[in-house]
Design an enzyme around this catalytic site. Structure first.
Site, PDB file in Angstrom:
ATOM      1  N   CYS A  79      -7.820  42.099  35.147  1.00  0.00           N
ATOM      2  CA  CYS A  79      -6.931  42.326  33.993  1.00  0.00           C
ATOM      3  C   CYS A  79      -5.907  43.429  34.300  1.00  0.00           C
ATOM      4  O   CYS A  79      -5.012  43.212  35.099  1.00  0.00           O
ATOM      5  CB  CYS A  79      -7.754  42.615  32.736  1.00  0.00           C
ATOM      6  SG  CYS A  79      -6.808  42.408  31.211  1.00  0.00           S
ATOM      7  N   HIS A 176     -11.020  37.763  32.565  1.00  0.00           N
ATOM      8  CA  HIS A 176     -12.225  38.585  32.716  1.00  0.00           C
ATOM      9  C   HIS A 176     -13.380  37.726  33.224  1.00  0.00           C
ATOM     10  O   HIS A 176     -14.062  37.085  32.430  1.00  0.00           O
ATOM     11  CB  HIS A 176     -12.611  39.212  31.371  1.00  0.00           C
ATOM     12  CG  HIS A 176     -11.700  40.313  30.938  1.00  0.00           C
ATOM     13  ND1 HIS A 176     -11.886  41.621  31.308  1.00  0.00           N
ATOM     14  CD2 HIS A 176     -10.591  40.282  30.178  1.00  0.00           C
ATOM     15  CE1 HIS A 176     -10.916  42.363  30.789  1.00  0.00           C
ATOM     16  NE2 HIS A 176     -10.111  41.575  30.103  1.00  0.00           N
ATOM     17  N   GLU A 178     -16.188  38.689  34.177  1.00  0.00           N
ATOM     18  CA  GLU A 178     -17.442  39.236  33.652  1.00  0.00           C
ATOM     19  C   GLU A 178     -17.729  38.785  32.225  1.00  0.00           C
ATOM     20  O   GLU A 178     -18.824  38.989  31.705  1.00  0.00           O
ATOM     21  CB  GLU A 178     -17.434  40.774  33.750  1.00  0.00           C
ATOM     22  CG  GLU A 178     -16.598  41.503  32.712  1.00  0.00           C
ATOM     23  CD  GLU A 178     -15.095  41.505  32.962  1.00  0.00           C
ATOM     24  OE1 GLU A 178     -14.391  42.169  32.193  1.00  0.00           O
ATOM     25  OE2 GLU A 178     -14.633  40.837  33.913  1.00  0.00           O
TER      26      GLU A 178
END
Length: 194
Positions: A79, A176, A178
Site C-alpha cells: 500500500c 493488502h 495480509e
C-alpha cells in the site's frame, strides 16, 4: 530472518500474523543493522504519504531502505509501502518520496475514495508471485510509473491503474495481501520463495 519495517505506522500486526501463520521467523524492527542483514524486508502499508516519509526520515530509514535495495535484499512494499518508492504524490505535494522508482502517485479522479473492498488484478508478463485473483484494497491514490515495464499487475477502478510493480529485488503492491485471505496468503508464500 525476515524484517518488518517498524516506522510507527503501517499495518504491522496483520503482516506479522500472516508470517506467523506461514511458520516464518521474523522481527519487527527499525534498526539499520538488522535491516541490512535481513534475508527479506517487508514495508507494511497504511497511512499518509507525507507522514510516512517524515517518519522514515526521522528514523534514518530512508537511507537504510536505499542501502538495502542496493544490497539486493528482496523487498516487498504494501500500500503506502508501494507509493513511497516513487518521486512524489498528490497526497503530499511538497514531500519528496524515496525516489527509488521514477513516477508519481495520483489521486483517483472518479468514484468514491478511498476505494475499499475486493478488486481483481490482472497480471503482466513480468509478474513472479501474484495470481489473477481478487485482493483487498483501501486506497485513494495509485502509482503512475514512468517505466511501464515495471508494472506487474493492473486493476480497474473507473479506469485501469497499476496495482503492483516488480523490478529486480524490488516488489510492491497497492492492495493488502495480509487482508486478502487465501489469495494474499498464497501471494506472500510465493514471494518468499522467489
Amino acid at each position: 530472518m525476515i524484517c518488518i519495517i517498524n516506522y510507527g505506522g503501517g499495518n504491522i500486526r496483520s503482516v506479522a500474523n500472516l508470517l506467523t501463520s506461514l511458520g516464518c521467523n521474523y522481527v519487527i524492527t527499525n534498526k539499520e543493522s538488522e535491516l541490512l542483514n535481513a534475508e527479506r524486508i517487508i514495508f507494511p502499508g497504511q497511512g499518509h504519504f507525507g507522514q510516512s516519509i517524515e517518519a522514515l526520515k526521522e528514523l534514518n530509514l530512508d537511507f537504510t531502505i536505499h542501502r538495502a535495495i542496493e544490497k539486493r535484499i528482496p523487498f516487498l512494499g504494501i500500500c503506502v509501502g508501494l507509493q513511497v518508492l516513487f518521486e512524489n504524490s498528490e497526497e503530499a505535494p511538497n514531500t519528496r518520496g524515496l525516489s527509488l522508482l521514477k513516477g508519481n502517485v495520483l489521486k483517483y479522479k472518479k468514484g468514491k475514495t478511498p476505494q475499499i473492498g475486493w478488486n481483481q488484478i490482472n497480471t503482466e508478463n513480468n509478474n513472479s508471485f501474484l495470481a489473477n485473483d481478487y485482493f483487498y484494497f483501501v486506497n485513494s491514490y495509485y502509482v503512475h510509473p514512468k517505466d511501464k515495464s515495471i508494472i506487474s499487475s493492473t486493476a480497474d477502478y473507473y479506469g485501469k491503474f497499476c496495482s503492483s510493480i516488480e523490478k529486480e529485488n524490488l516488489a510492491a503492491v497497492q492492495f493488502h495481501p495480509e487482508k486478502s485471505g487465501k489469495a494474499g496468503l498464497q501471494a506472500i508464500e510465493k514471494w518468499l520463495c522467489t
